[in-house]
Design a protein around this motif. Sequence first.
Motif, PDB file in Angstrom:
ATOM      1  N   ALA A 121      11.737  36.426 -13.870  1.00  0.00           N
ATOM      2  CA  ALA A 121      12.143  37.642 -14.756  1.00  0.00           C
ATOM      3  C   ALA A 121      13.631  37.598 -14.786  1.00  0.00           C
ATOM      4  CB  ALA A 121      12.159  39.247 -14.824  1.00  0.00           C
ATOM      5  N   GLY A 122      13.798  36.137 -15.132  1.00  0.00           N
ATOM      6  CA  GLY A 122      15.442  36.356 -14.743  1.00  0.00           C
ATOM      7  C   GLY A 122      16.462  35.543 -16.015  1.00  0.00           C
ATOM      8  N   THR A 123      17.866  34.425 -15.949  1.00  0.00           N
ATOM      9  CA  THR A 123      17.849  33.860 -17.018  1.00  0.00           C
ATOM     10  C   THR A 123      17.738  32.376 -16.726  1.00  0.00           C
ATOM     11  OG1 THR A 123      20.136  33.605 -16.071  1.00  0.00           O
ATOM     12  CG2 THR A 123      19.838  35.898 -17.466  1.00  0.00           C
ATOM     13  N   ILE A 124      17.210  31.294 -18.372  1.00  0.00           N
ATOM     14  CA  ILE A 124      17.638  30.305 -17.993  1.00  0.00           C
ATOM     15  C   ILE A 124      18.693  29.546 -17.352  1.00  0.00           C
ATOM     16  CG2 ILE A 124      17.554  28.119 -19.024  1.00  0.00           C
ATOM     17  CD1 ILE A 124      16.053  29.965 -20.977  1.00  0.00           C
ATOM     18  N   SER A 125      20.008  30.744 -18.158  1.00  0.00           N
ATOM     19  CA  SER A 125      21.218  29.719 -17.048  1.00  0.00           C
ATOM     20  C   SER A 125      21.359  29.633 -15.667  1.00  0.00           C
ATOM     21  CB  SER A 125      22.442  30.181 -17.463  1.00  0.00           C
ATOM     22  OG  SER A 125      22.772  30.201 -18.749  1.00  0.00           O
ATOM     23  N   ASP A 126      21.015  31.008 -15.558  1.00  0.00           N
ATOM     24  CA  ASP A 126      21.181  31.000 -13.797  1.00  0.00           C
ATOM     25  C   ASP A 126      19.388  29.750 -12.796  1.00  0.00           C
ATOM     26  OD1 ASP A 126      22.444  33.147 -13.542  1.00  0.00           O
ATOM     27  OD2 ASP A 126      21.012  34.641 -13.136  1.00  0.00           O
ATOM     28  N   VAL A 127      18.362  29.765 -13.709  1.00  0.00           N
ATOM     29  CA  VAL A 127      17.925  28.524 -12.549  1.00  0.00           C
ATOM     30  C   VAL A 127      18.024  27.512 -13.450  1.00  0.00           C
ATOM     31  CG1 VAL A 127      15.360  27.628 -12.938  1.00  0.00           C
ATOM     32  CG2 VAL A 127      16.107  30.052 -13.567  1.00  0.00           C
ATOM     33  N   LEU A 128      19.136  26.937 -14.311  1.00  0.00           N
ATOM     34  CA  LEU A 128      19.762  25.403 -14.405  1.00  0.00           C
ATOM     35  C   LEU A 128      20.647  25.045 -13.179  1.00  0.00           C
ATOM     36  CD1 LEU A 128      20.284  25.471 -18.379  1.00  0.00           C
ATOM     37  CD2 LEU A 128      19.068  23.978 -17.027  1.00  0.00           C
ATOM     38  N   ARG A 129      21.516  25.695 -13.175  1.00  0.00           N
ATOM     39  CA  ARG A 129      22.381  26.427 -12.421  1.00  0.00           C
ATOM     40  C   ARG A 129      21.780  25.362 -11.091  1.00  0.00           C
ATOM     41  NH1 ARG A 129      24.330  32.111 -10.923  1.00  0.00           N
ATOM     42  NH2 ARG A 129      22.432  31.774  -9.762  1.00  0.00           N
ATOM     43  N   VAL A 130      20.538  25.763 -10.307  1.00  0.00           N
ATOM     44  CA  VAL A 130      19.878  25.009  -9.913  1.00  0.00           C
ATOM     45  C   VAL A 130      19.250  24.051  -9.506  1.00  0.00           C
ATOM     46  CG1 VAL A 130      17.782  26.361  -7.595  1.00  0.00           C
ATOM     47  CG2 VAL A 130      19.361  27.923  -8.996  1.00  0.00           C
ATOM     48  N   ALA A 131      18.920  23.779 -11.013  1.00  0.00           N
ATOM     49  CA  ALA A 131      17.950  22.681 -11.298  1.00  0.00           C
ATOM     50  C   ALA A 131      18.646  21.578 -11.215  1.00  0.00           C
ATOM     51  CB  ALA A 131      17.257  22.992 -12.447  1.00  0.00           C
ATOM     52  N   ILE A 132      20.033  21.125 -11.659  1.00  0.00           N
ATOM     53  CA  ILE A 132      21.023  20.278 -12.561  1.00  0.00           C
ATOM     54  C   ILE A 132      22.004  20.707 -11.116  1.00  0.00           C
ATOM     55  CG2 ILE A 132      22.017  19.496 -14.055  1.00  0.00           C
ATOM     56  CD1 ILE A 132      20.025  20.459 -15.971  1.00  0.00           C
ATOM     57  N   PRO A 133      22.741  19.348 -10.819  1.00  0.00           N
ATOM     58  CA  PRO A 133      23.473  18.808  -9.402  1.00  0.00           C
ATOM     59  C   PRO A 133      25.121  19.381 -10.195  1.00  0.00           C
ATOM     60  CG  PRO A 133      22.242  17.201  -9.219  1.00  0.00           C
ATOM     61  CD  PRO A 133      21.746  18.226  -9.859  1.00  0.00           C
ATOM     62  N   PRO A 134      25.464  19.844  -8.865  1.00  0.00           N
ATOM     63  CA  PRO A 134      27.506  19.445 -10.488  1.00  0.00           C
ATOM     64  C   PRO A 134      27.659  18.113 -10.759  1.00  0.00           C
ATOM     65  CG  PRO A 134      27.813  20.729  -8.719  1.00  0.00           C
ATOM     66  CD  PRO A 134      26.396  20.811  -8.728  1.00  0.00           C
ATOM     67  N   ASP A 302      10.999  30.976   4.781  1.00  0.00           N
ATOM     68  CA  ASP A 302      11.778  31.520   3.975  1.00  0.00           C
ATOM     69  C   ASP A 302      12.665  30.582   3.482  1.00  0.00           C
ATOM     70  OD1 ASP A 302      13.786  31.745   5.815  1.00  0.00           O
ATOM     71  OD2 ASP A 302      13.493  34.295   6.316  1.00  0.00           O
ATOM     72  N   LEU A 303      13.321  29.486   3.288  1.00  0.00           N
ATOM     73  CA  LEU A 303      14.243  28.912   3.078  1.00  0.00           C
ATOM     74  C   LEU A 303      13.733  27.604   2.054  1.00  0.00           C
ATOM     75  CD1 LEU A 303      15.644  26.433   6.694  1.00  0.00           C
ATOM     76  CD2 LEU A 303      15.861  28.594   5.127  1.00  0.00           C
ATOM     77  N   HIS A 304      12.528  28.684   1.480  1.00  0.00           N
ATOM     78  CA  HIS A 304      12.410  27.582   0.465  1.00  0.00           C
ATOM     79  C   HIS A 304      12.834  28.561  -1.002  1.00  0.00           C
ATOM     80  CE1 HIS A 304       9.993  24.133   1.392  1.00  0.00           C
ATOM     81  NE2 HIS A 304       9.453  24.997   2.084  1.00  0.00           N
ATOM     82  N   ILE A 305      13.058  29.936  -0.497  1.00  0.00           N
ATOM     83  CA  ILE A 305      13.421  30.622  -1.257  1.00  0.00           C
ATOM     84  C   ILE A 305      14.771  30.414  -2.209  1.00  0.00           C
ATOM     85  CG2 ILE A 305      13.690  33.083  -1.911  1.00  0.00           C
ATOM     86  CD1 ILE A 305      11.070  33.812  -0.014  1.00  0.00           C
ATOM     87  N   GLU A 306      14.765  30.328  -3.225  1.00  0.00           N
ATOM     88  CA  GLU A 306      15.915  30.422  -4.223  1.00  0.00           C
ATOM     89  C   GLU A 306      17.521  31.702  -3.203  1.00  0.00           C
ATOM     90  OE1 GLU A 306      20.071  29.197  -4.770  1.00  0.00           O
ATOM     91  OE2 GLU A 306      18.464  28.679  -4.559  1.00  0.00           O
ATOM     92  N   GLN A 307      18.481  31.658  -2.931  1.00  0.00           N
ATOM     93  CA  GLN A 307      19.298  32.777  -2.614  1.00  0.00           C
ATOM     94  C   GLN A 307      19.921  33.801  -3.541  1.00  0.00           C
ATOM     95  OE1 GLN A 307      18.656  33.897   0.588  1.00  0.00           O
ATOM     96  NE2 GLN A 307      17.360  32.610   0.902  1.00  0.00           N
ATOM     97  N   ARG A 308      19.865  32.981  -4.438  1.00  0.00           N
ATOM     98  CA  ARG A 308      20.613  33.339  -6.236  1.00  0.00           C
ATOM     99  C   ARG A 308      19.630  33.418  -6.413  1.00  0.00           C
ATOM    100  NH1 ARG A 308      24.988  29.148  -6.929  1.00  0.00           N
ATOM    101  NH2 ARG A 308      23.251  27.891  -6.807  1.00  0.00           N
ATOM    102  N   ALA A 309      19.499  34.573  -7.309  1.00  0.00           N
ATOM    103  CA  ALA A 309      18.751  35.218  -8.626  1.00  0.00           C
ATOM    104  C   ALA A 309      18.443  33.813 -10.034  1.00  0.00           C
ATOM    105  CB  ALA A 309      19.596  36.254  -9.572  1.00  0.00           C
ATOM    106  N   PRO A 310      17.139  34.035 -10.001  1.00  0.00           N
ATOM    107  CA  PRO A 310      16.314  34.459 -10.391  1.00  0.00           C
ATOM    108  C   PRO A 310      15.070  34.943  -8.381  1.00  0.00           C
ATOM    109  CG  PRO A 310      15.571  33.307 -11.216  1.00  0.00           C
ATOM    110  CD  PRO A 310      17.418  32.402 -11.155  1.00  0.00           C
ATOM    111  N   TYR A 311      15.894  34.060  -7.186  1.00  0.00           N
ATOM    112  CA  TYR A 311      15.149  34.089  -6.340  1.00  0.00           C
ATOM    113  C   TYR A 311      14.042  33.718  -6.259  1.00  0.00           C
ATOM    114  CZ  TYR A 311      18.598  37.629  -6.025  1.00  0.00           C
ATOM    115  OH  TYR A 311      19.867  38.336  -6.322  1.00  0.00           O
ATOM    116  N   ALA A 312      13.789  32.044  -7.037  1.00  0.00           N
ATOM    117  CA  ALA A 312      12.658  31.253  -6.940  1.00  0.00           C
ATOM    118  C   ALA A 312      12.336  30.681  -5.796  1.00  0.00           C
ATOM    119  CB  ALA A 312      12.579  30.337  -8.145  1.00  0.00           C
ATOM    120  N   HIS A 313      10.702  30.837  -5.545  1.00  0.00           N
ATOM    121  CA  HIS A 313      10.254  29.790  -4.408  1.00  0.00           C
ATOM    122  C   HIS A 313       9.947  28.705  -4.708  1.00  0.00           C
ATOM    123  CE1 HIS A 313       7.824  28.962  -0.599  1.00  0.00           C
ATOM    124  NE2 HIS A 313       7.797  30.159  -0.540  1.00  0.00           N
ATOM    125  N   ALA A 314      10.669  28.207  -4.148  1.00  0.00           N
ATOM    126  CA  ALA A 314      10.027  26.585  -4.621  1.00  0.00           C
ATOM    127  C   ALA A 314       8.773  25.893  -4.268  1.00  0.00           C
ATOM    128  CB  ALA A 314      10.338  25.218  -3.432  1.00  0.00           C
TER     129      ALA A 314
END
Length: 700
Positions: A121-134, A302-314
């Motif tokens: 129940a998060g936003t795609i932008s928040d997930v993309l921030r994690v998925a693709i590195p700077p 718990d290191l597998h849990i993303e610390q920013r929204a939407p807090y997805a587990h790897a």
Amino acid sequence: MSTDQPAQPSLLQGFPDTRIPKGVVLAERLPVARILVESSLPHLDRPFDYAVPAALDQDAQPGVRVKISFNGQDLSGWLLERVAESDAGHTLVPLAKVVSPVPALTPAVRDLVTAVAARYAGTISDVLRVAIPPRVAKLERDYLAGIGAGTDEPPAEVQTGAEPLTPQPSAWADYHNGPAFLRHLSAGGSPRAALNPLQGFGPSGWPQLLAEAVAANHLAGRGAIVIVPDNRDLDRLESAVAALLPSHVVARLTAEDGPTPRYRNFLRLLAGTATVAIGTRSAAYAPVHNLGLVACWDDGDDLHIEQRAPYAHAREVLLLRAEQEGTACLLAGHSRSTEVQRLVAAGWAQPVDSPRTVLRRTVPRVLNTADSFEQERDRLAAIARLPGAAWRAAKEGLERGPVLVQVARAGYAPSLACETCREPARCQTCQGPLALAGADSPMPQCRWCSTPAPDWRCSHCGGPRLRKGATGVLRTAEELGRAFPGKPVVTSAGDHVKATVGDAQALVVATVGAEPVAAGGYAAALLLDGDALLRRESLRAGEDTVRRWFNAAALVRPAADGGLVVITAGDTTAVGALLRWDPAGYAARELALRAELELPPSVRIASVTGPRAAVDHYIGAVTANLASAGITLRTAGPAPVLLTGQPTARRAEEDVRTLLFFPYAQAAPVVRILRANRAAAAAKRTVEPVQLRLDGVDVL
């Protein structure tokens, strides 16, 4: 009103401006680009249509980063696709700029981040921030220059001109279904397994097992992704994989390596010159070509849990990816989480474990100082932090090699309590926990505001005396140094975590999760403070404690080589799992209890946190929408949130949390309604926003 210009249609706030600069020529083919705006606002989490100028036609390809004009602002976005027509109902604004022509967002990753956002129940932008590195511009220029010149590296087999290395499945031979799993992988199949390795060191340790699975998958010409909790595990895995595969086919993805190495390896995967991605949680989104295997080590960490929204587990990201791309899946750990046990019980994954005969000759002997036999031999064993049996195990173990001592907390004496009533000692100023200032200071002070408390009195019973609620790693090392004079003492905790130790005689005192690896295994291990770990106010206290015990015990030599693990906890269920070396049995029992009580992971859970008025408004809207869909949920709350940091008075009084429990069969419509109501509330801005978190392991 002037009739020279037609009236523009009225637009809702947030839609693109309808003005088009004069002289802009649009692309002839597929002139409409659907853009995802980089914004964490829930009501902007959808594609917007833009016109593609002819000048940007070649670079404006799906997956590239772009700049757009949105509501009078210049924002970043991602080009999702090109289409022939738009259904926006108004004239489109042209793209402002293509930031980079590198298609960093592949179709497979785009579908994955969309599914992750929908599940949590998060936003795609928040997930993309994690998925693709700077991005690193220089690396992109080199990447594009190599692609244009045709000098990019060919696949590994073509480059080396040699046959792929054939793995020797010796480490898997001792496991039920192990050789069959490797054969299935090397034949190009997609098996799904839950593996419980017996050892954490040596040639039969878990890094070797995972590396052989990756090598078997590589034989079928397919790519792989392997996720581990931290860099210490990543270094071990990288060494094991490098022994079986050429180094240029492996890409390491972790933020701790820095932006340049991380993005360089990302581009190698994007180009297909590397086919195996190993890394920490964000590597689950790696753009691996022809993906055939996803694997996760120690998913209970718990290191597998993303610390920013939407807090997805790897783990959940990999499961979604395995379903979408039809890949094999390997979930491995010395213990078994209840989430993995649910997959095994449902038949989704097959267990890969060892026969009892193999287990007995591989694992160390486990001794519990709280059982009746030891209690009769040592009357003080129930109250002593280091009972006689533990002291003897350390003394004898030091004659054969290093001895591991696992403690619950870092520091010297991390917490204090009233000596009379045992209530935690609290600061009179901010109600924060009191602790000793340091090893040489007897003065208690607040861990939040650092206020000294020389004249402290208990607010419950009025007692003036303090006792140590727990002993930290530094105090434990100091006490053991006096108990075993002449023996070196090594500590591993906090910011000074050691990855490995030698095989020399030494006491290694480490906090849970920071145990170094001894190449030849520890001669003995003392698992202290087990009762303190089990007493934590968490639904997962027992499960997490058992996981930490197994991780430490797996670093000890087999019983035939004198390996001994001494545990000082009194909980018969958790300790019994370690005594029998039965992580699967403990996980099955935990899952059965959770199912009986309708608690996660037998059901899904959503937590809504925020000011009371905002939470009540949100829950009311969600409940009404669910009722119209014929769905009724079990709720708990609202209840005050126990803040872990130093709070402000206002937030401590206002913040509450409500829990929603729902079965997996209703998960899709429930999450969809939760997500839609959050977006609607964000667009109206009538109340303060709430935090919506799904399947958080720390909310119960």
